[in-house]
Design an enzyme around this catalytic site. Sequence first.
Site: not given
Length: 603
Positions: A22, A42, A147
């Site tokens: 995201g 990440k 999510d």
Amino acid sequence: MPHLEGREIGGCKLIRKIGAGGMGDVYLGEQIRVGNRSVAVKVVSPDEMTLHPDAATDIARRFEREAAILGNLSHPNILPVHDSGVQDGMLYLVMDYAPDGSLADALQGRSEHRLTLPLSMPFTLDIISQVAAALEYTHEKGIVHRDVKPGNVLLRVEPSGHWHVLLADFGVARTLQVDSQRTQVSGTFIYMAPEQFSARFSPASDQYALAVMAFQLLAGRPPFDGDLASLTRAHMYEPPPSLHALNPDVPPAVEAVVARALSKDPAQRYPSVAQFAAALNAAAGFQDETTVAAEQQTVAAATFGPPAQAESPTSVARAGRRASPWRWLVTSLAGLLLVALLIGGEQYLNRQGNNHPNAAATQSALASTHQTETAQAAPTAIPSVTGTIGPTLGLKTCTAALAIGDDATCVPPPPPSFAGTSVLDEPSPGCLPSAVAWTPYSDTNKDCSTTDGTKLTATTTGTLGCLEAQSVTTSNGYASVFVTQGSGSPVLVFRQGETGTTVLTSTGYFFKVTAQTDQFVFYRIDATASTVIQHGAIPGQLAAHYVMSVLYTGSAFTFYINGQSIGTATDSGTPAISNGWYGLCVDGGTASFRSAQNRSAAG
């Protein structure tokens, strides 16, 4: 975001980009201090946080929250985190590497391990039970994921053949201390619980999303699909279809358990996600999860090789002149668009009731309308294409409606309300003899395939690779193209013009789709700026092949995937861009195109 391959960040050497979450990009890395073990890193670069101060603050806050949450979690079904920090202005998070991709990759044929829906009951219950165990643990810790979806369920296929799953991406997770407060709408529309559309959440919201996943795996489709308004209304007000009717192998008792977990009222769902999973196993006749795991479904590996790597987009356009508007999109949650749509809540939905039929009705109507169309209309404004066309390149017009998530093998016709004349119809644009003058950008490689058509590659970091049909111009019309997904984001361009041979000097409208995150963005480029006009989530998971289309009349635009509307937009910008040519582009990697079509509106 700059390419970081070869850099050392957080004690890890970055090998190659493997995807995007995201927020930020995800790299395969080697953790040097721990025997060069493979990890996923990440990274959020400072240039991703410069477009808007509020966006920068939101990115940093979400990233820090994800690191803090994952650092306090330890569960066999949650992706472990090893380290986090800041280096050279870049935020980084070091996690376990899951080499077998996600459940979404497997379902969409983008993985080395391929799944075909519907799945068997034992296999489905094993997957659901493992995710439920992870969610129950997080809920006990006071955390709601918000999510839950196949794309956030990572896979580790063990030597025994057992599919071990890992829940990932806690970027929008929140603690229960704010469960009674109104927060930003977050989630993925197909899996969002009704209360999330009002920016509220609780552990029951994760249970609802997991029930949507269970329904999808057993039925072969999610309970609700369609355009954004239909999808929103369905989650909030409509009962799910019969799971047993969609798959007679599903016992009515299992259908009842899933239906309860899909209750509109959170209080009517199971008291916990663990109780939901236990009820599901009991209804199916399994006493516990170990029994389920012992009855694994055999899954054949795909014959087409390893999964394509999910590359995040690197630009929208005008790279080097201004920050990419896509950066704002990837740092915005899908719910931002929904906030605008739902600002009036139930009143908005009631006003839309007669304008947006539900997905099933829409698809039935389209199937009825299109049933008599069997072949693509021949172009009238240009000569027919000559040359040898591979048997898989000549695509016919669909005779029945496609769903957004279908793996397309045909091209949907324009909406029934559209009337116009074909001015462009190229089975493999720029690769076959044609009367159309196709001109590539200088930043573009073009390869011709006998199966996938025209493959475009952007050769310069931070810009688009494009191919333009400069000899055909339109003012109003309907443009479409058949896409074979690669590592980049395909872009359909219309009313285009330029004074040079790169995207730096382009003008026109750009409709871009990023399948890896199921998002779209629509923007214009003129002599002064590049401006995002519309963006949002695509209400469905895209397959390896799909058709992207746009209907454009004056300043009004409607966007389609597989013939299904995914959004509309109006451009009030100046100077007006009233006409121009058709183009195809790729952002951040490769994409292949077939059946490039453009129709000029009658009158």
